[in-house]
Write an enzyme that holds these catalytic residues in place. Structure first.
Site, PDB file in Angstrom:
ATOM      1  N   ASP A   1      -0.459  -5.628   0.495  1.00  0.00           N
ATOM      2  CA  ASP A   1      -1.784  -5.905  -0.051  1.00  0.00           C
ATOM      3  C   ASP A   1      -1.691  -7.220  -0.808  1.00  0.00           C
ATOM      4  O   ASP A   1      -0.755  -7.426  -1.591  1.00  0.00           O
ATOM      5  CB  ASP A   1      -2.230  -4.799  -1.018  1.00  0.00           C
TER       6      ASP A   1
ATOM      7  N   CYS B   1       0.860  -1.181   0.000  1.00  0.00           N
ATOM      8  CA  CYS B   1       0.000   0.000   0.000  1.00  0.00           C
ATOM      9  C   CYS B   1       0.899   1.235   0.000  1.00  0.00           C
ATOM     10  O   CYS B   1       1.784   1.362   0.860  1.00  0.00           O
ATOM     11  CB  CYS B   1      -0.899   0.002   1.230  1.00  0.00           C
TER      12      CYS B   1
END
Length: 129
Positions: free
Chosen positions: A41, A34
């Protein structure tokens, strides 16, 4: 071929260039970071494409996907970047990349990006009784 992450995508000649057919690839372990928090992520990538002259080689695709592990990117940007790179490497008739990201903060994100070659006409769908 190396076993290190790499943004180099290898291809091979389409064995049936005169036929429209669909190749479906599922990549269940995509990871990027992220860009806001630096947290990882996770996503499952679903790649569907109708090849023209070239097909993507699977080990190089795996190493390409690994190259995103330490890269910060918004879901929308990274999905479109991957699609752009795959289109540049293979020049398909049609390609769709669906990225289903795991929940983050109670929110699931799915990004779908598509490419259609301007000279390609999809076949008429067959409806079975």
């Amino acid at each position: 071929m190396s076993s290190q992450p790499s943004k180099d995508l290898e291809t091979f000649e389409n064995p049936q260039p005169g036929r429209d057919y669909t190749i479906r690839i599922r990549v269940p372990e995509f990871t990027c970071l992220c860009p806001k928090t630096g947290q990882p992520d996770f996503a499952t990538l679903f790649l569907d494409y109708v090849p023209r002259a070239r097909c993507v080689e699977l080990k190089s695709l795996k190493l390409y996907v690994w190259a995103f592990r330490d890269q910060g990117a918004f879901h929308e940007k990274v999905t479109n970047e991957i699609l752009n790179d795959l289109v540049a490497a293979t020049d398909p008739n049609f390609m769709r990349l669906t990225a289903e990201f795991n929940v983050r903060g109670g929110v699931y994100t799915t990004v779908v990006a598509e490419h259609r070659h301007p000279d390609w006409q999809p076949p008429v769908p067959v409806t079975l009784p």
